[in-house]
Design a protein around this motif. Sequence first.
Motif, mmCIF file in Angstrom:
data_model
loop_
_atom_site.group_PDB
_atom_site.id
_atom_site.type_symbol
_atom_site.label_atom_id
_atom_site.label_comp_id
_atom_site.label_asym_id
_atom_site.label_seq_id
_atom_site.Cartn_x
_atom_site.Cartn_y
_atom_site.Cartn_z
ATOM 1 N N GLN A 1 32.885 33.942 40.817
ATOM 2 C CA GLN A 1 34.648 34.460 41.326
ATOM 3 C C GLN A 1 35.340 34.700 39.484
ATOM 4 O OE1 GLN A 1 35.529 34.502 43.653
ATOM 5 N NE2 GLN A 1 34.287 33.136 45.472
ATOM 6 N N ALA A 2 34.377 34.820 38.646
ATOM 7 C CA ALA A 2 34.947 34.813 37.392
ATOM 8 C C ALA A 2 34.997 36.683 37.618
ATOM 9 C CB ALA A 2 34.762 34.659 36.359
ATOM 10 N N GLU A 3 34.077 36.877 38.389
ATOM 11 C CA GLU A 3 34.131 38.706 37.990
ATOM 12 C C GLU A 3 33.539 38.888 36.933
ATOM 13 O OE1 GLU A 3 37.471 40.634 40.040
ATOM 14 O OE2 GLU A 3 36.681 39.690 41.890
ATOM 15 N N VAL A 4 33.803 38.677 35.467
ATOM 16 C CA VAL A 4 33.560 39.158 33.821
ATOM 17 C C VAL A 4 31.864 38.541 33.729
ATOM 18 C CG1 VAL A 4 35.915 39.106 33.555
ATOM 19 C CG2 VAL A 4 34.506 37.423 33.511
ATOM 20 N N THR A 5 31.170 38.352 34.708
ATOM 21 C CA THR A 5 29.921 37.841 34.951
ATOM 22 C C THR A 5 28.859 38.137 36.117
ATOM 23 O OG1 THR A 5 30.631 35.500 35.406
ATOM 24 C CG2 THR A 5 30.545 36.093 32.905
ATOM 25 N N SER B 1 44.447 32.594 47.023
ATOM 26 C CA SER B 1 44.363 34.002 45.751
ATOM 27 C C SER B 1 43.035 33.609 44.945
ATOM 28 C CB SER B 1 45.437 32.996 45.423
ATOM 29 O OG SER B 1 44.698 31.986 44.073
ATOM 30 N N LYS B 2 42.861 34.643 43.782
ATOM 31 C CA LYS B 2 41.897 34.592 43.265
ATOM 32 C C LYS B 2 41.845 33.245 42.669
ATOM 33 C CE LYS B 2 37.678 36.706 42.333
ATOM 34 N NZ LYS B 2 36.885 36.554 42.809
ATOM 35 N N LYS B 3 43.431 33.085 41.903
ATOM 36 C CA LYS B 3 43.169 31.783 40.808
ATOM 37 C C LYS B 3 42.697 30.569 41.036
ATOM 38 C CE LYS B 3 47.078 32.648 37.809
ATOM 39 N NZ LYS B 3 47.886 32.280 37.920
ATOM 40 N N GLU B 4 42.880 30.093 43.117
ATOM 41 C CA GLU B 4 41.939 29.184 43.714
ATOM 42 C C GLU B 4 40.289 28.806 43.648
ATOM 43 O OE1 GLU B 4 45.118 29.542 46.685
ATOM 44 O OE2 GLU B 4 44.998 27.932 47.142
ATOM 45 N N LYS B 5 40.573 30.348 43.370
ATOM 46 C CA LYS B 5 38.604 30.519 44.021
ATOM 47 C C LYS B 5 38.460 29.994 42.505
ATOM 48 C CE LYS B 5 38.453 33.736 47.240
ATOM 49 N NZ LYS B 5 38.239 35.020 48.077
ATOM 50 N N ILE B 6 38.556 30.482 41.186
ATOM 51 C CA ILE B 6 38.181 29.955 40.136
ATOM 52 C C ILE B 6 38.091 28.677 39.632
ATOM 53 C CG2 ILE B 6 38.868 31.196 37.464
ATOM 54 C CD1 ILE B 6 39.147 33.535 37.742
ATOM 55 N N ILE B 7 39.520 28.647 39.668
ATOM 56 C CA ILE B 7 40.143 26.628 39.886
ATOM 57 C C ILE B 7 39.123 25.772 40.275
ATOM 58 C CG2 ILE B 7 42.442 24.759 40.043
ATOM 59 C CD1 ILE B 7 42.465 26.723 37.819
ATOM 60 N N PHE B 8 38.701 25.822 41.236
ATOM 61 C CA PHE B 8 38.049 25.068 42.593
ATOM 62 C C PHE B 8 36.424 24.530 42.076
ATOM 63 C CE2 PHE B 8 37.098 22.811 46.080
ATOM 64 C CZ PHE B 8 35.537 23.228 46.112
ATOM 65 N N PRO B 9 35.451 25.793 41.981
ATOM 66 C CA PRO B 9 34.404 25.141 40.867
ATOM 67 C C PRO B 9 35.329 24.446 39.802
ATOM 68 C CG PRO B 9 34.717 27.648 40.999
ATOM 69 C CD PRO B 9 35.816 27.012 41.340
ATOM 70 N N VAL B 10 35.718 24.794 38.860
ATOM 71 C CA VAL B 10 35.705 23.821 37.758
ATOM 72 C C VAL B 10 36.852 22.736 37.673
ATOM 73 C CG1 VAL B 10 37.261 23.737 34.938
ATOM 74 C CG2 VAL B 10 36.569 25.963 36.070
ATOM 75 N N ALA B 11 37.994 22.427 39.067
ATOM 76 C CA ALA B 11 38.148 21.573 39.439
ATOM 77 C C ALA B 11 37.196 20.283 40.127
ATOM 78 C CB ALA B 11 39.251 21.068 40.056
ATOM 79 N N GLY B 12 36.356 20.587 41.018
ATOM 80 C CA GLY B 12 35.701 19.970 42.010
ATOM 81 C C GLY B 12 34.267 20.013 40.891
ATOM 82 N N THR B 13 34.074 20.064 39.834
ATOM 83 C CA THR B 13 32.695 19.510 38.556
ATOM 84 C C THR B 13 33.310 18.409 37.938
ATOM 85 O OG1 THR B 13 31.952 22.361 38.365
ATOM 86 C CG2 THR B 13 31.641 20.546 36.344
ATOM 87 N N GLY C 1 27.293 28.195 39.628
ATOM 88 C CA GLY C 1 26.735 29.558 39.853
ATOM 89 C C GLY C 1 28.566 30.056 40.930
ATOM 90 N N ASN C 2 28.933 29.183 41.290
ATOM 91 C CA ASN C 2 30.139 30.262 42.331
ATOM 92 C C ASN C 2 31.190 30.906 41.069
ATOM 93 O OD1 ASN C 2 33.309 28.848 42.830
ATOM 94 N ND2 ASN C 2 31.586 30.277 44.985
ATOM 95 N N LEU C 3 31.381 30.117 40.059
ATOM 96 C CA LEU C 3 32.087 30.320 39.099
ATOM 97 C C LEU C 3 31.977 31.852 38.815
ATOM 98 C CD1 LEU C 3 34.730 29.774 36.596
ATOM 99 C CD2 LEU C 3 33.496 28.535 35.362
ATOM 100 N N LEU C 4 30.738 31.408 38.591
ATOM 101 C CA LEU C 4 30.549 33.349 37.802
ATOM 102 C C LEU C 4 30.740 34.205 38.537
ATOM 103 C CD1 LEU C 4 26.748 32.318 36.534
ATOM 104 C CD2 LEU C 4 28.455 32.411 34.974
#
Lengths: 133, 378
Positions: free
Chosen positions: B243-247, B206-218, B238-241
């Motif tokens: 995946q977030a789709e707003v950046t 899911s999109k949520k997982e793809k966004i949570i992963f870089p934050v949790a990983g960091t 970089g990955n969050l930028l």
Amino acid sequence: MDFNPFIFAAYGITIVFSGLAFLAFLIANIHYIFSFFGKKNLKKKIARIKNKKTPPLTPELKADTFKLILLTNNSDKSFFLPDLIDKGLKRGVENPWKLVDVLIKKSILKPDDTGKFMWNKSSVCYRKINFNK
Amino acid sequence: MDSILLSFIENTGFYFLTYKHCIMLLISFFFLYLGIAKKYEPLLLVPIAFGMVIGNIPSPEAMGLGVYSEGSVFYYLYQGVSKGIYPPLIFLGIGAMSDFSYIISRPVLILLGAAAQAGIFITFIGAYLLGFSPAESASIGIIGGADGPTAIFLTSKLAPDLIGPIAVAAYSYMALVPVIQPPVMNLFTSKKERLITMKSDLREVSKKEKIIFPVAGTVLCCFIAPGALPLLGMLFLGNLLMQAEVTNRLAEAAKGPLIDIVTILLGISVGASTQADVFLTGKSVLIFIIGVISFAVATMCGILFAKFMNLFLKEKINPLIGAAGVSAVPDSARVVQMVASKENPGNYLLMHAMAPNISGVIGSAIAAGVMWSILGIY
């Protein structure tokens, strides 16, 4: 303090491995956490996705497939998958790895005996994509 | 008139030319050939090789033109290498280009990336026993991580004198992945194992997982190894930028112009630092030899761990994908596909191999952070 390289290496491997193992554990369970916080029927949805047949070719995927066909000059010759993926990436195909996986499942791409792949020109899906453009 | 002519001649490169410069120039021409004609990692090898040409054209010391001469253009460009600035910027671009859904959908494959990093520490032991200091041994061992920016970053912190040979070794071996890895892969797997096919119906992420992963990983990885913060922080940003789709603009900048510019500056600076008197030493030759061993050992560790995992898994994994734990993205994964296809042309492992490949990037950065944290005091 005497430096023992074996102990240092053991510590290092353990820390790296433990860190990544914990990350893997967290990721493996994160969707359950989402489910706990209100995503109903997520397990059923996951099971449905796992049992689902090959996803249909959306218009975007068809367009990307057509790009890949053009990049190989619609040739009868076989080619290496990594080369096709590279070309796709350079030409703006967003997720060529996933697209190639779908094309293989739908038999639009088929392997030959030499480790390469080729377009299955007898496939209905292939003809629909190639001739509708 | 004669004195003017003599003065001119004494200020040409020919006047200061030695056989060592000639050797280095020949080596740089060879790397240019590999990069341009053979297409071995041209984006990296061509700037590095040309930097080697620049760094080995001799000049009067008084003119202060080289990377080690304070005030020269190349000195200032080299600060990005010696201060560890370029590698995190490259990781920002790599993060924006990476798709972590492969490891999110099958997290168990992260362990293969972790196992391959054992090669770094095994090589560390070998280098230490050969007489290198702990800091130098760590810098040499990280070559096995097959990650150029990580190797440069760690070496700039622990053993800055060795940046030249280590960077050239790391990038050269990354370019030679299709040559180094297949023999190791064939040696440590049986034909039956190479024929194992893997199901490709992976869980949809899911999109949520793809966004949570870089934050949790960091948060997780950098709490464990704060030394990895510059590299992993930028990778996951970089990955969050992306995946977030707003950046999207920032993600496009990171994976486009930014990474290209930094790659040019890093390549040319590293190449220019390989001056003959600094590079052509017994130490450099030893580093090159240990570097290729490190690569092979890391590949072996990934494969052996995959075989170990198969003892417990119902759905067997093809041990070849363990070789992709070496973080040369995406070349290692492509080599896995190539070797598997030779045994079974219909075996599509590329997607599965991307998971350990990407986790290898994270693992090598953690390994670098751990080594910097502990060895910074030695």
